[in-house]
Enzyme design. Structure first.
Site, short mmCIF file in Angstrom:
data_model
loop_
_atom_site.label_atom_id
_atom_site.label_comp_id
_atom_site.label_asym_id
_atom_site.label_seq_id
_atom_site.Cartn_x
_atom_site.Cartn_y
_atom_site.Cartn_z
N GLU A 35 37.62 49.24 31.14
CA GLU A 35 37.61 50.00 32.39
C GLU A 35 37.49 51.50 32.14
O GLU A 35 38.38 52.13 31.57
CB GLU A 35 38.87 49.71 33.21
CG GLU A 35 38.82 50.30 34.60
CD GLU A 35 39.65 49.54 35.61
OE1 GLU A 35 39.66 49.92 36.79
OE2 GLU A 35 40.31 48.56 35.21
N GLU A 65 41.46 43.10 46.82
CA GLU A 65 42.03 43.85 45.71
C GLU A 65 41.03 44.85 45.16
O GLU A 65 41.37 46.01 44.87
CB GLU A 65 42.46 42.87 44.61
CG GLU A 65 43.08 43.53 43.40
CD GLU A 65 43.37 42.54 42.28
OE1 GLU A 65 43.59 43.01 41.15
OE2 GLU A 65 43.37 41.32 42.53
N LYS A 101 48.80 46.71 48.38
CA LYS A 101 48.55 46.15 47.05
C LYS A 101 49.46 46.84 46.06
O LYS A 101 49.74 48.05 46.19
CB LYS A 101 47.09 46.36 46.62
CG LYS A 101 46.81 45.99 45.16
CD LYS A 101 45.43 46.43 44.70
CE LYS A 101 45.26 46.20 43.19
NZ LYS A 101 43.93 46.61 42.70
N GLU A 146 46.68 34.76 34.87
CA GLU A 146 45.82 35.92 34.69
C GLU A 146 46.40 36.87 33.65
O GLU A 146 45.67 37.40 32.81
CB GLU A 146 45.63 36.64 36.02
CG GLU A 146 44.73 37.87 35.92
CD GLU A 146 44.53 38.57 37.24
OE1 GLU A 146 44.48 39.82 37.24
OE2 GLU A 146 44.44 37.88 38.28
#
Length: 423
Positions: free
Chosen positions: A223, A267, A178, A405
């Protein structure tokens, strides 16, 4: 290398409980520091001491400098909750090689609210100044300036598609699993942007996020990299994203689809594992929920996992973020391979975007997030900003979907700036 501008004498700190001041952001003086979520948190202004640092050791240098500052400080704290007494605010670049480096700033004044209790902290370089009232510290009322007209460039979609396709090819070849690719767009206003207007808009639109402004980096991040509170550490991992439609029934179906998506689950699992591995080394016990939840925000929905642990030793928030950054949520897996691909494919300096941003107190407790949904204000020209957004790329990623996105992730700052596209 570090540059220190600090008081030559130990800092003298006084925290008093005050009546609830109302809207914290409405109190904020021009250019002040913000760390506000759901109406609570901290605002600060002025500067009693500061560390500027660059390079791979930037967070370690900040931690050492902070320990020395707290060791010699004289503190009288009548409130004694998280965020009272001596505190500092910091932000750090994503990459070791970035000239954006990092800063840890000890403010002159702090106002905080936690669980309905409010306080006022004064941090003095010599302790000889008479303690001012909050009104005197705030000075004359200076309301936020109206937002000037702002244009934001649309971005290079072809370059983005090429970068995403190249990353997918490299994942397919087994080079990595990733990688998180970011894009940046430049904004230009007709006059200086008052950060208080931005913060008010962000806090209103995204109350569950941390509306922050630290040393020119401003945004509303969802986050949490690490919160340390009396030995308990919490990290909220977000990875895997879908854009809502605005239709409640349809969005429930979209949330269920996100929770089942093999691409998004893959992910997300990389990001959770990277955080869990770090916390396991510092905690006597770590709790990881079996399944992620879905975090609903106005612009996106994320897979979310709150990883918690009980520290086995006296680790400061800065120690933990130094090891947690960069997580797979903003870099990739394996970390070094992902960082190498980022260097080759992104073509930008992220600056402090996706780096740690937050605050720390004298006990080493604090709250640090990842600097997402953010913009960097040009220190030489407050009418110029750079906006950032990033997407996690895995084997099943498609350039068009990742562009959509990234557009969704740029929306918070574009909306706060009330922008017109295509500058």
């Amino acid at each position: 290398m570090s540059v220190l501008a600090a008081s030559p004498r130990p800092l003298v700190v006084r925290t008093l409980e005050i009546p609830h001041p109302g809207d914290l952001l409405a109190l904020l003086p021009e250019g002040g520091t913000s760390w506000v979520r759901r109406g609570e948190g901290l605002i600060a202004w002025g500067e009693s001491a500061r560390l500027d640092t660059v390079g791979a050791a930037r967070i370690d240098e900040a931690d050492g400098w902070w320990r020395r500052a707290t060791r010699h400080a004289v503190v009288r704290d009548d409130v004694r909750v998280a965020g009272t007494g001596l505190v500092a605010f910091g932000s750090f670049a994503f990459a070791d090689a970035s000239e954006a480096g990092g800063a840890l700033v000890i403010p002159r004044y702090v106002v905080g609210i936690r669980d309905g209790r409010a306080w006022f902290t004064v941090i003095d370089g010599d302790g000889r100044t008479e303690l001012p009232s909050l009104e005197d510290a705030l000075g004359a009322a200076n309301p936020p300036a109206a937002m000037p007209a702002v244009s934001v460039e649309a971005g290079d979609r072809d370059a983005w598609a090429h970068a995403v396709a190249s990353a997918v090819d490299r994942i397919g070849s087994g080079e990595l699993e990733k990688v998180v690719l970011a894009r940046a767009v430049d904004a230009r206003a007709d006059g200086p942007v008052d950060v208080r207007s931005l913060l008010a808009a962000l806090a209103a639109d995204y109350p569950s996020c941390w509306a922050f402004h630290v040393d020119g980096l401003v945004g509303a991040t969802p986050e949490l990299l690490a919160r340390v509170d009396h030995g308990l550490v919490t990290s909220r991992v977000l990875a895997g994203t879908i854009r809502p439609t605005g239709d409640e029934t349809a969005d429930l179906a979209h949330a269920a689809a996100l929770a089942r998506s093999s691409k998004d689950r893959e992910e997300h699992e990389y990001a959770v594992k990277s955080v869990t591995n770090v916390l396991t080394a510092h905690c006597a016990s770590v709790n990881v929920p079996d399944e992620p939840s879905v975090l609903h925000l106005p612009n996106v929905m994320h897979l979310a996992t709150d990883v918690t642990g009980v520290l086995s030793h006296n680790a400061s928030a800065l120690e933990l973020i130094r090891e947690l950054h960069p997580s797979a949520a903003v870099c990739g897996t394996p970390t070094l391979a992902a960082a190498h691909v980022i260097d080759e494919l992104e073509g930008i300096d992220r600056g402090r975007y996706a780096g740690p941003v937050g605050w720390i107190d004298a006990a080493g407790d604090g709250e640090w997030c990842i600097g997402l949904r953010s913009a960097q204000i040009d220190p030489a020209d407050p009418s110029r900003l750079r906006l950032f957004a990033g997407c996690g790329i895995v084997a099943a990623s498609e350039p068009d979907a990742e562009w959509a996105e990234s557009e969704a992730k740029l929306e918070p700052m574009r909306r706060a700036l009330s922008v017109r596209l295509g500058a």
